[in-house]
Design a protein around this motif. Structure first.
Motif, PDB file in Angstrom:
ATOM      1  N   PHE A 259       0.893  -1.190  -0.011  1.00  0.00           N
ATOM      2  CA  PHE A 259      -0.121   0.055   0.018  1.00  0.00           C
ATOM      3  C   PHE A 259       0.962   1.198   0.049  1.00  0.00           C
ATOM      4  CE2 PHE A 259      -3.092  -3.032   1.579  1.00  0.00           C
ATOM      5  CZ  PHE A 259      -4.244  -2.609   0.849  1.00  0.00           C
ATOM      6  N   PRO A 260       1.705   1.517  -1.014  1.00  0.00           N
ATOM      7  CA  PRO A 260       2.623   2.483  -1.177  1.00  0.00           C
ATOM      8  C   PRO A 260       2.218   3.628  -0.487  1.00  0.00           C
ATOM      9  CG  PRO A 260       2.662   1.203  -3.062  1.00  0.00           C
ATOM     10  CD  PRO A 260       1.368   0.931  -2.631  1.00  0.00           C
ATOM     11  N   LEU A 261       1.391   4.496  -1.029  1.00  0.00           N
ATOM     12  CA  LEU A 261       0.884   5.873  -0.528  1.00  0.00           C
ATOM     13  C   LEU A 261       0.257   5.870   0.733  1.00  0.00           C
ATOM     14  CD1 LEU A 261       1.026   8.775  -1.587  1.00  0.00           C
ATOM     15  CD2 LEU A 261      -1.020   8.406  -2.653  1.00  0.00           C
ATOM     16  N   LEU A 262      -0.645   4.971   1.002  1.00  0.00           N
ATOM     17  CA  LEU A 262      -1.085   4.639   2.337  1.00  0.00           C
ATOM     18  C   LEU A 262      -0.429   4.549   3.499  1.00  0.00           C
ATOM     19  CD1 LEU A 262      -3.915   4.953   3.759  1.00  0.00           C
ATOM     20  CD2 LEU A 262      -4.172   2.474   3.232  1.00  0.00           C
ATOM     21  N   MET A 263       0.784   3.659   3.063  1.00  0.00           N
ATOM     22  CA  MET A 263       1.739   3.475   4.146  1.00  0.00           C
ATOM     23  C   MET A 263       2.361   4.619   4.217  1.00  0.00           C
ATOM     24  SD  MET A 263       1.820   0.356   5.339  1.00  0.00           S
ATOM     25  CE  MET A 263       1.394  -1.261   4.867  1.00  0.00           C
ATOM     26  N   ALA A 264       2.885   5.437   3.459  1.00  0.00           N
ATOM     27  CA  ALA A 264       3.406   6.968   3.389  1.00  0.00           C
ATOM     28  C   ALA A 264       2.524   7.743   4.579  1.00  0.00           C
ATOM     29  CB  ALA A 264       3.746   7.245   2.233  1.00  0.00           C
ATOM     30  N   ALA A 265       1.497   7.840   4.109  1.00  0.00           N
ATOM     31  CA  ALA A 265       0.620   8.564   4.989  1.00  0.00           C
ATOM     32  C   ALA A 265       0.507   8.246   6.500  1.00  0.00           C
ATOM     33  CB  ALA A 265      -0.880   8.663   4.371  1.00  0.00           C
ATOM     34  N   TRP A 266       0.493   7.130   6.552  1.00  0.00           N
ATOM     35  CA  TRP A 266       0.622   6.341   7.950  1.00  0.00           C
ATOM     36  C   TRP A 266       1.624   6.792   8.862  1.00  0.00           C
ATOM     37  CZ3 TRP A 266      -1.313   0.520   7.391  1.00  0.00           C
ATOM     38  CH2 TRP A 266      -2.413   0.352   6.931  1.00  0.00           C
ATOM     39  N   LYS A 267       2.860   6.885   8.186  1.00  0.00           N
ATOM     40  CA  LYS A 267       3.917   7.285   8.860  1.00  0.00           C
ATOM     41  C   LYS A 267       4.134   8.882   8.886  1.00  0.00           C
ATOM     42  CE  LYS A 267       5.408   3.175   8.878  1.00  0.00           C
ATOM     43  NZ  LYS A 267       5.196   2.373  10.195  1.00  0.00           N
ATOM     44  N   ILE A 268       3.876   9.724   7.682  1.00  0.00           N
ATOM     45  CA  ILE A 268       4.150  11.142   7.861  1.00  0.00           C
ATOM     46  C   ILE A 268       3.171  11.785   8.572  1.00  0.00           C
ATOM     47  CG2 ILE A 268       4.059  13.060   6.202  1.00  0.00           C
ATOM     48  CD1 ILE A 268       4.877  11.127   3.920  1.00  0.00           C
ATOM     49  N   ALA A 269       1.906  11.617   8.474  1.00  0.00           N
ATOM     50  CA  ALA A 269       0.739  12.345   9.024  1.00  0.00           C
ATOM     51  C   ALA A 269       0.851  12.248  10.445  1.00  0.00           C
ATOM     52  CB  ALA A 269      -0.610  11.710   8.673  1.00  0.00           C
ATOM     53  N   PRO A 270       1.015  11.197  11.336  1.00  0.00           N
ATOM     54  CA  PRO A 270       1.120  11.741  12.740  1.00  0.00           C
ATOM     55  C   PRO A 270       2.316  12.314  13.391  1.00  0.00           C
ATOM     56  CG  PRO A 270       1.478   9.353  12.030  1.00  0.00           C
ATOM     57  CD  PRO A 270       0.958  10.062  11.154  1.00  0.00           C
ATOM     58  N   ALA A 271       3.300  12.193  12.484  1.00  0.00           N
ATOM     59  CA  ALA A 271       4.754  12.693  12.767  1.00  0.00           C
ATOM     60  C   ALA A 271       4.487  14.315  12.557  1.00  0.00           C
ATOM     61  CB  ALA A 271       6.013  12.267  11.882  1.00  0.00           C
ATOM     62  N   ILE A 272       4.151  14.593  11.459  1.00  0.00           N
ATOM     63  CA  ILE A 272       3.968  16.075  11.134  1.00  0.00           C
ATOM     64  C   ILE A 272       2.957  16.785  11.903  1.00  0.00           C
ATOM     65  CG2 ILE A 272       3.486  17.816   9.122  1.00  0.00           C
ATOM     66  CD1 ILE A 272       5.965  16.262   8.702  1.00  0.00           C
ATOM     67  N   SER A 273       1.787  16.208  12.160  1.00  0.00           N
ATOM     68  CA  SER A 273       1.065  16.649  13.159  1.00  0.00           C
ATOM     69  C   SER A 273       1.335  16.903  14.595  1.00  0.00           C
ATOM     70  CB  SER A 273      -0.106  15.408  13.453  1.00  0.00           C
ATOM     71  OG  SER A 273      -1.241  16.088  14.277  1.00  0.00           O
ATOM     72  N   MET A 274       2.429  16.133  15.139  1.00  0.00           N
ATOM     73  CA  MET A 274       3.035  16.509  16.489  1.00  0.00           C
ATOM     74  C   MET A 274       4.120  17.367  16.390  1.00  0.00           C
ATOM     75  SD  MET A 274       0.902  15.163  18.485  1.00  0.00           S
ATOM     76  CE  MET A 274      -0.345  15.615  17.320  1.00  0.00           C
ATOM     77  N   GLY A 275       4.723  17.746  15.128  1.00  0.00           N
ATOM     78  CA  GLY A 275       5.623  18.596  14.980  1.00  0.00           C
ATOM     79  C   GLY A 275       7.096  18.139  15.010  1.00  0.00           C
ATOM     80  N   CYS A 276       7.057  16.831  14.406  1.00  0.00           N
ATOM     81  CA  CYS A 276       8.233  16.238  13.929  1.00  0.00           C
ATOM     82  C   CYS A 276       8.441  16.321  12.385  1.00  0.00           C
ATOM     83  CB  CYS A 276       8.268  14.844  14.520  1.00  0.00           C
ATOM     84  SG  CYS A 276       7.989  14.263  15.911  1.00  0.00           S
ATOM     85  N   THR A 277       9.817  16.007  12.135  1.00  0.00           N
ATOM     86  CA  THR A 277      10.405  16.035  10.672  1.00  0.00           C
ATOM     87  C   THR A 277      10.488  14.729  10.153  1.00  0.00           C
ATOM     88  OG1 THR A 277      12.428  16.547  11.309  1.00  0.00           O
ATOM     89  CG2 THR A 277      10.921  18.441  10.745  1.00  0.00           C
ATOM     90  N   MET A 278      10.568  14.512   9.065  1.00  0.00           N
ATOM     91  CA  MET A 278      10.654  13.031   8.500  1.00  0.00           C
ATOM     92  C   MET A 278      11.552  12.981   7.305  1.00  0.00           C
ATOM     93  SD  MET A 278       9.095   9.970   7.988  1.00  0.00           S
ATOM     94  CE  MET A 278       7.336  10.261   9.166  1.00  0.00           C
ATOM     95  N   VAL A 279      11.971  11.668   7.364  1.00  0.00           N
ATOM     96  CA  VAL A 279      12.974  11.197   6.180  1.00  0.00           C
ATOM     97  C   VAL A 279      12.185   9.917   5.890  1.00  0.00           C
ATOM     98  CG1 VAL A 279      15.066  10.311   5.244  1.00  0.00           C
ATOM     99  CG2 VAL A 279      15.015  12.279   6.791  1.00  0.00           C
ATOM    100  N   LEU A 280      11.646   9.544   4.608  1.00  0.00           N
ATOM    101  CA  LEU A 280      10.802   8.605   4.275  1.00  0.00           C
ATOM    102  C   LEU A 280      11.741   7.819   3.308  1.00  0.00           C
ATOM    103  CD1 LEU A 280       7.974   7.118   4.345  1.00  0.00           C
ATOM    104  CD2 LEU A 280       7.644   8.509   2.155  1.00  0.00           C
ATOM    105  N   LYS A 281      11.833   6.492   3.342  1.00  0.00           N
ATOM    106  CA  LYS A 281      12.394   5.584   1.954  1.00  0.00           C
ATOM    107  C   LYS A 281      11.375   4.786   1.803  1.00  0.00           C
ATOM    108  CE  LYS A 281      14.671   1.906   0.613  1.00  0.00           C
ATOM    109  NZ  LYS A 281      13.843   0.943   0.102  1.00  0.00           N
ATOM    110  N   PRO A 282      10.627   5.023   0.710  1.00  0.00           N
ATOM    111  CA  PRO A 282       9.665   3.952  -0.067  1.00  0.00           C
ATOM    112  C   PRO A 282      10.422   2.899  -0.419  1.00  0.00           C
ATOM    113  CG  PRO A 282      10.155   5.869  -1.452  1.00  0.00           C
ATOM    114  CD  PRO A 282      10.915   6.321  -0.281  1.00  0.00           C
ATOM    115  N   ALA A 283       9.554   2.024  -0.641  1.00  0.00           N
ATOM    116  CA  ALA A 283       9.830   0.591  -1.061  1.00  0.00           C
ATOM    117  C   ALA A 283      10.517   0.856  -2.457  1.00  0.00           C
ATOM    118  CB  ALA A 283       8.976  -0.454  -1.247  1.00  0.00           C
ATOM    119  N   GLU A 284      11.697   0.074  -2.947  1.00  0.00           N
ATOM    120  CA  GLU A 284      12.299   0.361  -4.024  1.00  0.00           C
ATOM    121  C   GLU A 284      11.520  -0.199  -5.284  1.00  0.00           C
ATOM    122  OE1 GLU A 284      13.998  -3.355  -2.399  1.00  0.00           O
ATOM    123  OE2 GLU A 284      13.620  -1.584  -1.776  1.00  0.00           O
ATOM    124  N   GLN A 285      10.590  -0.793  -4.879  1.00  0.00           N
ATOM    125  CA  GLN A 285       9.711  -1.506  -5.950  1.00  0.00           C
ATOM    126  C   GLN A 285       8.638  -0.412  -6.450  1.00  0.00           C
ATOM    127  OE1 GLN A 285       9.969  -3.063  -3.298  1.00  0.00           O
ATOM    128  NE2 GLN A 285      10.890  -5.196  -3.518  1.00  0.00           N
TER     129      GLN A 285
END
Length: 227
Positions: free
Chosen positions: A173-199
């Protein structure tokens, strides 16, 4: 294919009618800029339908991760002090942009991941927008407590962002998994480095474009595809 090129359209007449070719972003996203990998290397992304090469994507490695983390650390110095309403604003704007680009995102997800276009649009993309809106609602509502204690003492808790969040997501679930990680972190004031699956890195990079359009400050979100 290179940035700005379009994907080949399947030959099935009904598919051609339903699908329009998406645009592909093929570079790393670091500090609100799309850049080549330090090494200059790229790697192929395949169409799971026939295993043909869809495009070549910049291949991030340790040097690129270091750049992304540095950008995220610098951004965190100010983003941690941002207000809940501001974070809610940019996240809701991103959700609006996801809705506005649902057709493109679902088609890109289908080409990259192989799931039916209709499923990607009705389930994946819809849930991504909903997820960002949900956590936008929490941005200004997480707070500490004042705790009863002995006379003459004050006891309280305070919730603070932890810093840079590193996230590695799978292909199913590429984009949904990204949202699951990004949204709560940004909501709380954290910053993010995301590594998507190479596939399946394509929708994460398109999401980065939309985050830039939504007003995410430099370094708050970084996307580094690779192995």
């Amino acid at each position: 294919l290179r940035p700005g090129d379009i994907l080949p359209i399947p030959t099935h007449a009904r598919t051609r009618k339903l699908m329009s070719p998406p645009r592909i972003q093929s570079k790393l996203f670091i500090n609100n800029e799309f850049v080549d990998a330090v090494s200059g290397k790229t790697f192929p992304v395949y169409n799971p339908v026939d295993e043909s090469v869809l495009c070549e994507i910049a291949e991030g490695d340790a040097a690129d991760v270091d750049k992304a983390v540095e950008a995220a650390q610098n951004a965190f110095k100010t983003f941690r002090k941002s207000t809940g309403p501001f974070r809610a604003q940019i996240m809701n704007k991103l959700a609006d942009l996801i809705d506005a680009n649902a057709e493109e995102l679902s088609l890109l997800e289908s080409f990259d991941n192989g799931k039916p276009h209709s499923v990607a649009k009705a389930v994946d993309i819809a849930l991504v927008a909903a997820h960002f809106r949900y956590y936008a609602g929490w941005a200004g509502k997480v707070c500490g407590k004042t705790i009863p204690t002995d006379p003459g003492f004050v006891s309280f808790t305070r919730h603070e962002p932890v810093g840079v969040v590193g996230a590695i997501i799978p292909w199913n679930f590429p984009l949904l998994m990204a949202a699951w990680k990004i949204a709560p972190a940004i909501s709380m004031g954290c910053t993010m480095v995301l590594k998507p699956a190479e596939q399946t890195p394509l929708t994460a990079l398109r999401l980065a474009e939309l985050a830039l359009e939504a007003g995410f400050p430099p370094g708050v979100l970084n996307v580094v595809p690779g192995y």
